[in-house]
Design a protein around this motif. Structure first.
Motif, PDB file in Angstrom:
ATOM      1  N   UNK A  28      10.130   5.756   2.268  1.00  0.00           N
ATOM      2  CA  UNK A  28       9.586   7.073   1.948  1.00  0.00           C
ATOM      3  C   UNK A  28      10.143   7.527   0.601  1.00  0.00           C
ATOM      4  N   UNK A  29       9.287   8.122  -0.224  1.00  0.00           N
ATOM      5  CA  UNK A  29       9.670   8.593  -1.543  1.00  0.00           C
ATOM      6  C   UNK A  29       9.230  10.042  -1.710  1.00  0.00           C
ATOM      7  N   UNK A  30      10.026  10.820  -2.416  1.00  0.00           N
ATOM      8  CA  UNK A  30       9.609  12.181  -2.750  1.00  0.00           C
ATOM      9  C   UNK A  30       9.194  12.212  -4.207  1.00  0.00           C
ATOM     10  N   UNK A  31       8.437  13.223  -4.554  1.00  0.00           N
ATOM     11  CA  UNK A  31       7.944  13.357  -5.920  1.00  0.00           C
ATOM     12  C   UNK A  31       9.091  13.379  -6.926  1.00  0.00           C
ATOM     13  N   UNK A  32       8.882  12.744  -8.087  1.00  0.00           N
ATOM     14  CA  UNK A  32       9.904  12.816  -9.150  1.00  0.00           C
ATOM     15  C   UNK A  32      10.200  14.251  -9.567  1.00  0.00           C
ATOM     16  N   UNK A  33       9.262  15.177  -9.326  1.00  0.00           N
ATOM     17  CA  UNK A  33       9.441  16.586  -9.691  1.00  0.00           C
ATOM     18  C   UNK A  33       9.894  17.437  -8.514  1.00  0.00           C
ATOM     19  N   UNK A  34      10.261  16.812  -7.412  1.00  0.00           N
ATOM     20  CA  UNK A  34      10.616  17.556  -6.209  1.00  0.00           C
ATOM     21  C   UNK A  34      11.925  18.316  -6.377  1.00  0.00           C
TER      22      UNK A  34
ATOM     23  N   UNK B 215       5.370   2.582  -7.471  1.00  0.00           N
ATOM     24  CA  UNK B 215       4.814   3.933  -7.484  1.00  0.00           C
ATOM     25  C   UNK B 215       3.850   4.114  -8.663  1.00  0.00           C
ATOM     26  N   UNK B 216       2.948   5.067  -8.519  1.00  0.00           N
ATOM     27  CA  UNK B 216       1.962   5.348  -9.560  1.00  0.00           C
ATOM     28  C   UNK B 216       2.143   6.777 -10.065  1.00  0.00           C
ATOM     29  N   UNK B 217       2.440   6.902 -11.359  1.00  0.00           N
ATOM     30  CA  UNK B 217       2.568   8.239 -11.949  1.00  0.00           C
ATOM     31  C   UNK B 217       1.250   9.006 -11.821  1.00  0.00           C
ATOM     32  N   UNK B 218       0.134   8.309 -12.041  1.00  0.00           N
ATOM     33  CA  UNK B 218      -1.172   8.971 -11.939  1.00  0.00           C
ATOM     34  C   UNK B 218      -1.400   9.527 -10.542  1.00  0.00           C
ATOM     35  N   UNK B 219      -0.996   8.785  -9.510  1.00  0.00           N
ATOM     36  CA  UNK B 219      -1.194   9.256  -8.141  1.00  0.00           C
ATOM     37  C   UNK B 219      -0.280  10.433  -7.815  1.00  0.00           C
ATOM     38  N   UNK B 220       0.934  10.425  -8.358  1.00  0.00           N
ATOM     39  CA  UNK B 220       1.797  11.596  -8.176  1.00  0.00           C
ATOM     40  C   UNK B 220       1.144  12.835  -8.783  1.00  0.00           C
ATOM     41  N   UNK B 221       0.550  12.702  -9.946  1.00  0.00           N
ATOM     42  CA  UNK B 221      -0.083  13.856 -10.603  1.00  0.00           C
ATOM     43  C   UNK B 221      -1.251  14.388  -9.786  1.00  0.00           C
ATOM     44  N   UNK B 222      -1.950  13.496  -9.092  1.00  0.00           N
ATOM     45  CA  UNK B 222      -3.108  13.918  -8.302  1.00  0.00           C
ATOM     46  C   UNK B 222      -2.678  14.605  -7.015  1.00  0.00           C
TER      47      UNK B 222
ATOM     48  N   UNK C  88       0.834  -1.191   0.000  1.00  0.00           N
ATOM     49  CA  UNK C  88       0.000   0.000   0.000  1.00  0.00           C
ATOM     50  C   UNK C  88       0.871   1.244   0.000  1.00  0.00           C
ATOM     51  N   UNK C  89       0.358   2.290  -0.627  1.00  0.00           N
ATOM     52  CA  UNK C  89       1.047   3.579  -0.686  1.00  0.00           C
ATOM     53  C   UNK C  89       0.110   4.669  -0.221  1.00  0.00           C
ATOM     54  N   UNK C  90       0.686   5.605   0.518  1.00  0.00           N
ATOM     55  CA  UNK C  90      -0.071   6.787   0.946  1.00  0.00           C
ATOM     56  C   UNK C  90       0.622   8.006   0.353  1.00  0.00           C
ATOM     57  N   UNK C  91      -0.104   8.749  -0.504  1.00  0.00           N
ATOM     58  CA  UNK C  91       0.424   9.942  -1.143  1.00  0.00           C
ATOM     59  C   UNK C  91      -0.109  11.172  -0.412  1.00  0.00           C
TER      60      UNK C  91
ATOM     61  N   UNK D   2       1.969  18.580  -5.204  1.00  0.00           N
ATOM     62  CA  UNK D   2       1.695  20.015  -5.308  1.00  0.00           C
ATOM     63  C   UNK D   2       3.026  20.737  -5.548  1.00  0.00           C
ATOM     64  N   UNK D   3       3.279  21.130  -6.776  1.00  0.00           N
ATOM     65  CA  UNK D   3       4.489  21.870  -7.143  1.00  0.00           C
ATOM     66  C   UNK D   3       5.748  21.148  -6.680  1.00  0.00           C
ATOM     67  N   UNK D   4       5.758  19.806  -6.839  1.00  0.00           N
ATOM     68  CA  UNK D   4       6.942  19.051  -6.471  1.00  0.00           C
ATOM     69  C   UNK D   4       7.125  18.851  -4.987  1.00  0.00           C
ATOM     70  N   UNK D   5       6.073  19.044  -4.208  1.00  0.00           N
ATOM     71  CA  UNK D   5       6.167  18.898  -2.756  1.00  0.00           C
ATOM     72  C   UNK D   5       5.421  17.666  -2.255  1.00  0.00           C
ATOM     73  N   UNK D   6       5.249  16.680  -3.118  1.00  0.00           N
ATOM     74  CA  UNK D   6       4.550  15.462  -2.741  1.00  0.00           C
ATOM     75  C   UNK D   6       5.484  14.456  -2.091  1.00  0.00           C
ATOM     76  N   UNK D   7       4.918  13.679  -1.163  1.00  0.00           N
ATOM     77  CA  UNK D   7       5.638  12.614  -0.475  1.00  0.00           C
ATOM     78  C   UNK D   7       4.763  11.372  -0.514  1.00  0.00           C
ATOM     79  N   UNK D   8       5.372  10.218  -0.728  1.00  0.00           N
ATOM     80  CA  UNK D   8       4.645   8.948  -0.659  1.00  0.00           C
ATOM     81  C   UNK D   8       5.402   8.032   0.285  1.00  0.00           C
TER      82      UNK D   8
END
Length: 233
Positions: free
Chosen positions: A215-221, A98-105, A19-22, A108-114
């Motif tokens: 823990x993962x940070x956004x690919x755009x972080x 990881x899910x690219x679609x979930x990162x897009x959702x 399971x992943x929590x974004x 927020x401006x590269x400040x996402x964490x999963x």
């Protein structure tokens, strides 16, 4: 532990299911500081159709409930609103990677964490004593023009979403809020409770060491986000 398997919900059977929590960076930092998961009240979720029944339900209710329908009909909207204001949700993505679609959702401006866990670790990490307890189930994605959603339990409509959301591959924690009993009579029956004013969020204590595998940070972080996440972990 506050988790309890619900006999009527389609829970995950394999405790090793990934399971992943974004979340955004701020929610991640809040969880680290408080050791709490947030459950959001259903009427505060972004999807305004949360908790709704299908067109098939609306069409079949008169025949389904027969002579009782004329009495029940006025209360259906009341029950719907009650469910939305008393049901709380915490949402996870089911998938090995990881899910690219979930990162897009959620990014927020590269400040996402999963962060990654398993179904077993999630359930074991819930450290509170909530009553009623927290339960979980896999979301079923259906065509609302063709599918009847069972009506025997208030949780059932929250276990169904429209097919267009299937990319979310969602597993949900659910909790029902009830006012705390402040006084009972000699038979144990509640005679005084706190006001029936459900909060916007519930905070559930969680064992972070048990919950979080990675823990993962956004690919755009930007670099500073990765640095902050690395320093606080």
């Amino acid at each position: 532990m506050s988790y309890e398997t619900h006999p009527e919900l389609a829970d995950i059977e394999d405790p090793g299911t990934v399971l992943w929590r974004y979340v955004d960076l701020y929610k991640w930092l809040d969880m680290l500081q408080t050791s709490e998961l947030h459950l959001t009240r259903a009427d505060q979720m972004e999807d305004r159709w949360e908790g709704s029944y299908s067109e098939v339900n609306l069409a079949q209710r008169p025949s389904l409930y027969g002579a009782n329908w004329s009495v029940m009909a006025p209360s259906m909207s009341v029950m719907y609103q009650f469910g939305r204001s008393h049901t709380y949700l915490n949402c996870w993505y089911m998938g090995a990677g990881e899910s690219y679609a979930m990162w897009k959702i959620y990014d927020a401006a590269g400040r996402g964490v999963a962060f990654r866990t398993t179904a077993g670790r999630l359930k074991e990490s819930l450290a509170g004593s909530r009553k009623p307890p927290i339960s979980g189930a896999k979301v079923q994605y259906v065509d609302y023009s063709k599918t009847f959603i069972p009506e025997a339990n208030l949780f059932f409509p929250y276990m169904h979403k429209r097919s267009s959301f299937s990319h979310e591959s969602e597993y949900r924690l659910l909790a029902m809020w009830t006012p705390e009993v402040l006084e009972t009579d000699e038979h144990g029956k509640a005679v005084r409770t706190e006001p029936d004013l459900p909060p916007l969020f519930l905070r559930e204590p969680v064992d972070l060491d048990r919950l979080v595998e990675a823990v993962y940070v956004s690919p755009d972080a930007p670099d500073w986000v990765a640095r902050v996440v690395g320093e606080v972990n």
